[in-house]
Design a protein around this motif. Structure first.
Motif, PDB file in Angstrom:
ATOM      1  N   PHE A 178       0.704  -1.196  -0.340  1.00 29.51           N
ATOM      2  CA  PHE A 178      -0.431  -0.380   0.121  1.00 29.51           C
ATOM      3  C   PHE A 178       0.567   1.454  -0.424  1.00 29.51           C
ATOM      4  O   PHE A 178       0.195   2.189   1.172  1.00 29.51           O
ATOM      5  N   ARG A 179       1.883   1.198  -0.702  1.00 29.64           N
ATOM      6  CA  ARG A 179       3.159   2.449  -0.223  1.00 29.64           C
ATOM      7  C   ARG A 179       3.717   2.379  -2.066  1.00 29.64           C
ATOM      8  O   ARG A 179       4.633   0.980  -2.490  1.00 29.64           O
ATOM      9  N   THR A 180       3.649   3.464  -2.363  1.00 32.21           N
ATOM     10  CA  THR A 180       4.985   3.827  -3.315  1.00 32.21           C
ATOM     11  C   THR A 180       5.834   4.872  -2.825  1.00 32.21           C
ATOM     12  O   THR A 180       5.332   5.838  -2.098  1.00 32.21           O
ATOM     13  N   ILE A 181       6.827   5.259  -3.096  1.00 30.82           N
ATOM     14  CA  ILE A 181       7.772   5.748  -2.956  1.00 30.82           C
ATOM     15  C   ILE A 181       8.653   6.927  -4.350  1.00 30.82           C
ATOM     16  O   ILE A 181       9.094   5.828  -5.568  1.00 30.82           O
ATOM     17  N   GLU A 182       8.456   8.149  -4.837  1.00 26.64           N
ATOM     18  CA  GLU A 182       9.863   8.655  -5.927  1.00 26.64           C
ATOM     19  C   GLU A 182      10.456   9.533  -4.924  1.00 26.64           C
ATOM     20  O   GLU A 182      10.770  10.237  -3.802  1.00 26.64           O
ATOM     21  N   TYR A 183      11.881   9.350  -5.754  1.00 26.89           N
ATOM     22  CA  TYR A 183      12.682   9.349  -5.041  1.00 26.89           C
ATOM     23  C   TYR A 183      13.433  10.625  -6.068  1.00 26.89           C
ATOM     24  O   TYR A 183      13.259  10.389  -7.032  1.00 26.89           O
ATOM     25  N   GLU A 196      14.408  15.506  -5.628  1.00 31.62           N
ATOM     26  CA  GLU A 196      14.986  16.448  -5.032  1.00 31.62           C
ATOM     27  C   GLU A 196      14.426  16.190  -3.556  1.00 31.62           C
ATOM     28  O   GLU A 196      15.123  16.814  -2.592  1.00 31.62           O
ATOM     29  N   TYR A 197      13.303  15.702  -3.625  1.00 25.50           N
ATOM     30  CA  TYR A 197      12.498  15.292  -2.460  1.00 25.50           C
ATOM     31  C   TYR A 197      11.788  13.865  -1.910  1.00 25.50           C
ATOM     32  O   TYR A 197      11.999  13.591  -2.892  1.00 25.50           O
ATOM     33  N   ILE A 198      11.727  13.357  -0.657  1.00 25.46           N
ATOM     34  CA  ILE A 198      11.187  12.225  -1.572  1.00 25.46           C
ATOM     35  C   ILE A 198       9.165  11.886  -1.403  1.00 25.46           C
ATOM     36  O   ILE A 198       9.290  13.366  -0.170  1.00 25.46           O
ATOM     37  N   ARG A 199       8.897  12.064  -2.492  1.00 26.78           N
ATOM     38  CA  ARG A 199       7.367  11.983  -2.545  1.00 26.78           C
ATOM     39  C   ARG A 199       6.528   9.504  -2.160  1.00 26.78           C
ATOM     40  O   ARG A 199       7.339   9.441  -2.878  1.00 26.78           O
ATOM     41  N   VAL A 200       5.978  10.377  -1.235  1.00 29.36           N
ATOM     42  CA  VAL A 200       5.297   8.856  -0.975  1.00 29.36           C
ATOM     43  C   VAL A 200       3.716   8.848  -1.437  1.00 29.36           C
ATOM     44  O   VAL A 200       3.484   9.782  -0.892  1.00 29.36           O
ATOM     45  N   ARG A 201       3.454   8.102  -1.808  1.00 23.96           N
ATOM     46  CA  ARG A 201       1.511   8.066  -1.790  1.00 23.96           C
ATOM     47  C   ARG A 201       1.833   6.346  -0.791  1.00 23.96           C
ATOM     48  O   ARG A 201       2.177   5.578  -1.724  1.00 23.96           O
ATOM     49  N   CYS A 202      -0.134   6.671  -0.154  1.00 24.01           N
ATOM     50  CA  CYS A 202      -0.291   5.675   0.864  1.00 24.01           C
ATOM     51  C   CYS A 202      -1.949   5.294   0.565  1.00 24.01           C
ATOM     52  O   CYS A 202      -1.902   6.496   0.459  1.00 24.01           O
ATOM     53  N   ALA A 203      -1.796   4.451   1.061  1.00 16.99           N
ATOM     54  CA  ALA A 203      -3.208   4.316   1.639  1.00 16.99           C
ATOM     55  C   ALA A 203      -3.051   3.871   2.868  1.00 16.99           C
ATOM     56  O   ALA A 203      -2.822   2.468   3.186  1.00 16.99           O
ATOM     57  N   VAL A 204      -4.164   4.533   3.850  1.00 23.61           N
ATOM     58  CA  VAL A 204      -4.439   4.002   5.122  1.00 23.61           C
ATOM     59  C   VAL A 204      -5.420   3.746   5.542  1.00 23.61           C
ATOM     60  O   VAL A 204      -6.103   3.809   4.586  1.00 23.61           O
ATOM     61  N   PRO A 205      -5.564   2.617   6.515  1.00 24.13           N
ATOM     62  CA  PRO A 205      -7.022   1.947   7.028  1.00 24.13           C
ATOM     63  C   PRO A 205      -7.941   3.297   7.567  1.00 24.13           C
ATOM     64  O   PRO A 205      -7.370   4.624   8.316  1.00 24.13           O
ATOM     65  N   LEU A 206      -9.086   2.699   6.833  1.00 29.05           N
ATOM     66  CA  LEU A 206     -10.276   4.251   7.615  1.00 29.05           C
ATOM     67  C   LEU A 206     -10.364   4.602   8.545  1.00 29.05           C
ATOM     68  O   LEU A 206     -10.221   5.651   9.472  1.00 29.05           O
ATOM     69  N   ASP A 207     -10.047   3.178  10.011  1.00 29.75           N
ATOM     70  CA  ASP A 207     -10.871   3.713  11.266  1.00 29.75           C
ATOM     71  C   ASP A 207      -9.017   4.148  11.594  1.00 29.75           C
ATOM     72  O   ASP A 207      -9.037   5.177  12.538  1.00 29.75           O
ATOM     73  N   LEU A 208      -7.766   4.309  11.046  1.00 35.49           N
ATOM     74  CA  LEU A 208      -6.243   5.422  11.804  1.00 35.49           C
ATOM     75  C   LEU A 208      -5.961   6.493  11.058  1.00 35.49           C
ATOM     76  O   LEU A 208      -5.069   6.545  11.046  1.00 35.49           O
ATOM     77  N   ALA A 209      -7.160   6.676  10.014  1.00 35.79           N
ATOM     78  CA  ALA A 209      -6.809   7.851   9.090  1.00 35.79           C
ATOM     79  C   ALA A 209      -6.926   9.337  10.012  1.00 35.79           C
ATOM     80  O   ALA A 209      -5.605   9.881  10.000  1.00 35.79           O
ATOM     81  N   PRO A 210      -7.465   9.361  11.100  1.00 38.95           N
ATOM     82  CA  PRO A 210      -7.408  10.531  12.047  1.00 38.95           C
ATOM     83  C   PRO A 210      -5.746  10.391  12.462  1.00 38.95           C
ATOM     84  O   PRO A 210      -5.525  11.746  12.670  1.00 38.95           O
ATOM     85  N   ARG A 211      -5.813   9.768  13.117  1.00 38.67           N
ATOM     86  CA  ARG A 211      -3.782   9.541  13.895  1.00 38.67           C
ATOM     87  C   ARG A 211      -2.855  10.080  12.728  1.00 38.67           C
ATOM     88  O   ARG A 211      -2.032  10.420  13.102  1.00 38.67           O
ATOM     89  N   VAL A 212      -3.074   9.599  11.846  1.00 38.17           N
ATOM     90  CA  VAL A 212      -1.637   9.767  10.165  1.00 38.17           C
ATOM     91  C   VAL A 212      -2.037  11.184   9.965  1.00 38.17           C
ATOM     92  O   VAL A 212      -1.073  11.865   9.860  1.00 38.17           O
ATOM     93  N   GLU A 213      -3.524  11.318  10.036  1.00 34.56           N
ATOM     94  CA  GLU A 213      -3.526  13.517   9.115  1.00 34.56           C
ATOM     95  C   GLU A 213      -2.752  13.691  11.099  1.00 34.56           C
ATOM     96  O   GLU A 213      -2.310  15.148  10.119  1.00 34.56           O
ATOM     97  N   GLU A 214      -3.451  13.212  12.030  1.00 32.87           N
ATOM     98  CA  GLU A 214      -3.026  14.546  13.062  1.00 32.87           C
ATOM     99  C   GLU A 214      -1.544  14.544  13.459  1.00 32.87           C
ATOM    100  O   GLU A 214      -0.371  15.731  12.596  1.00 32.87           O
ATOM    101  N   THR A 215      -1.011  12.872  12.832  1.00 34.51           N
ATOM    102  CA  THR A 215       0.751  13.190  12.794  1.00 34.51           C
ATOM    103  C   THR A 215       1.834  14.106  11.427  1.00 34.51           C
ATOM    104  O   THR A 215       1.850  15.043  11.742  1.00 34.51           O
ATOM    105  N   LEU A 216       0.587  14.183  10.581  1.00 35.79           N
ATOM    106  CA  LEU A 216       1.128  14.448   9.234  1.00 35.79           C
ATOM    107  C   LEU A 216       0.940  16.417   9.651  1.00 35.79           C
ATOM    108  O   LEU A 216       2.132  16.951   9.262  1.00 35.79           O
TER     109      LEU A 216
END
Length: 206
Positions: free
Chosen positions: A163-168, A170-190
């Motif tokens: 569920f994760r792709t990374i592009e390298y 000038e900086y790192i670009r990450v695309r990821c898919a987070v389970p719906l119930d964990l999304a609020p915690r991830v968004e708060e951290t980001l």
């Protein structure tokens, strides 16, 4: 509302014969209506000599859309039984097209309902099913020195390599898919990391 759903484990093609008519069930994994419609066109084109290409699909995870077609068979004798087979398996993100090559013997209304329903059921059983989680996708842009910290965050949220792709660059670009119930915690951290300039930014995608 549950964030879990079932979809086919694999795409399959199975055949059954009823009174000399050949029924071919094509089980396809489709994530949305546009993809399902395109697969219907492709299968119907491949079997343009068939008498009927009847189908049903169900797509979506939180809100499902369902459609079916009898493609010239008597109303309610083909598409609806195919959809019924999908619903009995509690599947979504699935298309089933049942192609019929007429064998010269009419089956009647009841016979058609059973033939199309059974063909779809056998195809779905051959496909199997897998349990999925509804996910929210993000794009995150960050400097290289944040890579390990980001990995730890995503690993803790059931967001592994699948569920994760990374592009390298000038900086790192990450695309990821987070389970719906964990999304609020991830968004708060980001958001915290963005405000403290530890990452360049993040956005929901899809």
């Amino acid at each position: 509302m549950s964030d879990l759903y079932n979809e086919p484990a694999a795409e399959t093609v199975t055949e059954t014969k009823v009174q000399k008519s050949l029924f071919i069930a094509h089980v396809c994994i489709c994530s949305d209506e546009a993809e399902a419609r395109e697969r219907i066109r492709s299968i119907s084109s491949d079997h343009r000599q068939a008498n009927h290409n009847c189908w049903a699909y169900r797509v979506g995870s939180l809100k499902c859309e369902e459609y079916f077609s009898d493609d010239g068979e008597p109303a309610g004798t083909a598409g609806k039984p195919i959809l019924g087979a999908i619903l009995r398996q509690e599947l979504t993100n699935v298309l089933v097209v049942v192609t019929r090559y007429f064998g010269g013997i009419k089956l009647g209304v009841r016979g058609l309902i059973e033939a199309y329903g059974n063909a779809a059921s056998e195809g779905l059983l051959a496909s199997g099913k897998v349990l999925r989680r509804v996910r929210t996708s993000y794009e995150i842009r960050m400097p290289y020195d944040m890579a390990k910290l980001m990995d730890r965050l995503l690993d803790s949220c059931d967001t592994g390599g699948e569920f994760r792709t990374i592009e390298y660059g000038e900086y790192i670009r990450v695309r990821c898919a987070v389970p719906l119930d964990l999304a609020p915690r991830v968004e708060e951290t980001l958001e915290e990391w963005k405000n403290t300039r530890r990452i360049r930014g993040w956005d929901p995608v899809g």
